[in-house]
Enzyme design. Structure first.
Site, PDB file in Angstrom:
ATOM      1  N   HIS A   9       0.843  -1.195   0.000  1.00  0.00           N
ATOM      2  CA  HIS A   9       0.000   0.000   0.000  1.00  0.00           C
ATOM      3  C   HIS A   9       0.875   1.241   0.000  1.00  0.00           C
ATOM      4  O   HIS A   9       2.082   1.171   0.224  1.00  0.00           O
ATOM      5  CB  HIS A   9      -0.835   0.053   1.293  1.00  0.00           C
ATOM      6  CG  HIS A   9      -1.772  -1.082   1.469  1.00  0.00           C
ATOM      7  ND1 HIS A   9      -3.080  -1.026   1.079  1.00  0.00           N
ATOM      8  CD2 HIS A   9      -1.583  -2.315   2.006  1.00  0.00           C
ATOM      9  CE1 HIS A   9      -3.676  -2.168   1.367  1.00  0.00           C
ATOM     10  NE2 HIS A   9      -2.789  -2.971   1.930  1.00  0.00           N
ATOM     11  N   TYR A  38      -2.338  -1.802   8.978  1.00  0.00           N
ATOM     12  CA  TYR A  38      -1.182  -2.415   8.316  1.00  0.00           C
ATOM     13  C   TYR A  38      -0.317  -3.160   9.324  1.00  0.00           C
ATOM     14  O   TYR A  38      -0.273  -2.821  10.506  1.00  0.00           O
ATOM     15  CB  TYR A  38      -0.315  -1.344   7.640  1.00  0.00           C
ATOM     16  CG  TYR A  38      -1.081  -0.410   6.741  1.00  0.00           C
ATOM     17  CD1 TYR A  38      -1.653  -0.865   5.558  1.00  0.00           C
ATOM     18  CD2 TYR A  38      -1.243   0.932   7.074  1.00  0.00           C
ATOM     19  CE1 TYR A  38      -2.367  -0.010   4.732  1.00  0.00           C
ATOM     20  CE2 TYR A  38      -1.948   1.799   6.259  1.00  0.00           C
ATOM     21  CZ  TYR A  38      -2.512   1.321   5.088  1.00  0.00           C
ATOM     22  OH  TYR A  38      -3.210   2.172   4.279  1.00  0.00           O
ATOM     23  N   HIS A 106      -2.406  -3.057  -3.526  1.00  0.00           N
ATOM     24  CA  HIS A 106      -3.818  -2.858  -3.168  1.00  0.00           C
ATOM     25  C   HIS A 106      -4.670  -2.768  -4.430  1.00  0.00           C
ATOM     26  O   HIS A 106      -5.753  -3.349  -4.508  1.00  0.00           O
ATOM     27  CB  HIS A 106      -3.932  -1.585  -2.321  1.00  0.00           C
ATOM     28  CG  HIS A 106      -5.267  -1.356  -1.708  1.00  0.00           C
ATOM     29  ND1 HIS A 106      -5.520  -0.266  -0.928  1.00  0.00           N
ATOM     30  CD2 HIS A 106      -6.434  -2.045  -1.758  1.00  0.00           C
ATOM     31  CE1 HIS A 106      -6.789  -0.304  -0.525  1.00  0.00           C
ATOM     32  NE2 HIS A 106      -7.356  -1.365  -1.016  1.00  0.00           N
ATOM     33  N   LYS A 113      -9.010   1.365  -6.728  1.00  0.00           N
ATOM     34  CA  LYS A 113      -7.822   1.940  -6.087  1.00  0.00           C
ATOM     35  C   LYS A 113      -6.657   2.018  -7.071  1.00  0.00           C
ATOM     36  O   LYS A 113      -6.543   1.194  -7.966  1.00  0.00           O
ATOM     37  CB  LYS A 113      -7.388   1.073  -4.891  1.00  0.00           C
ATOM     38  CG  LYS A 113      -8.455   0.872  -3.832  1.00  0.00           C
ATOM     39  CD  LYS A 113      -8.660   2.108  -3.026  1.00  0.00           C
ATOM     40  CE  LYS A 113      -9.657   1.835  -1.894  1.00  0.00           C
ATOM     41  NZ  LYS A 113      -9.943   3.006  -1.134  1.00  0.00           N
ATOM     42  N   CYS A 115      -3.539   2.664  -5.459  1.00  0.00           N
ATOM     43  CA  CYS A 115      -2.520   2.395  -4.446  1.00  0.00           C
ATOM     44  C   CYS A 115      -1.814   1.067  -4.743  1.00  0.00           C
ATOM     45  O   CYS A 115      -2.490   0.090  -5.014  1.00  0.00           O
ATOM     46  CB  CYS A 115      -3.237   2.365  -3.094  1.00  0.00           C
ATOM     47  SG  CYS A 115      -2.343   1.639  -1.731  1.00  0.00           S
TER      48      CYS A 115
END
Length: 130
Positions: A9, A38, A106, A113, A115
């Protein structure tokens, strides 16, 4: 917990702003989560900070948390060489423990997303120590 994915990420914070795992922990608590989602955070200088313990289910990819570990690079889309070196070390350690786990970003699990704003699989193939 059977780990089958290692997910990269980014914090989506300005590239010149250093953020800590504690900062992310506070942000996630403000969202009424139980804390940082995380398992590892990699700061701008490459320092690796711990988030959730690996035995705790993460909160980083909806629908995939029960069988994945998450690592977050601080920044948006320009990461430092030190961060990439640390990412390689973290993922290599995790791959040693979970050899069948897929390494992905991600964005590979959620098409809405972007990311971490680079192709993690391609980066891993070109740069990993394995």
């Amino acid at each position: 917990m059977k780990i089958i994915r290692l997910v990269v990420h980014c914090s989506d914070t300005p590239n010149d702003r250093d953020v800590t795992a504690e900062d992310i922990h506070q942000w996630h608590k403000e969202r009424k989560w139980s804390g940082i989602g995380y398992h590892k955070v990699i700061r701008r200088d490459g320092t690796v900070e711990n988030g959730r313990p690996e035995y705790w289910e993460g909160a980083h990819v909806k629908g995939y948390n029960s069988n994945s570990l998450g690592v977050c690079l601080i920044g948006r889309d320009e990461f430092t060489p030190d961060q990439f070196d640390s990412l390689d070390r973290v993922l290599t350690r995790w791959k040693d423990k979970y050899p069948l786990a897929e390494i992905c970003g991600h964005r590979d699990l959620d098409p809405r997303k972007t990311c971490p704003n680079f192709d993690v699989g391609e980066w891993w193939e070109k740069n990993s120590a394995l």
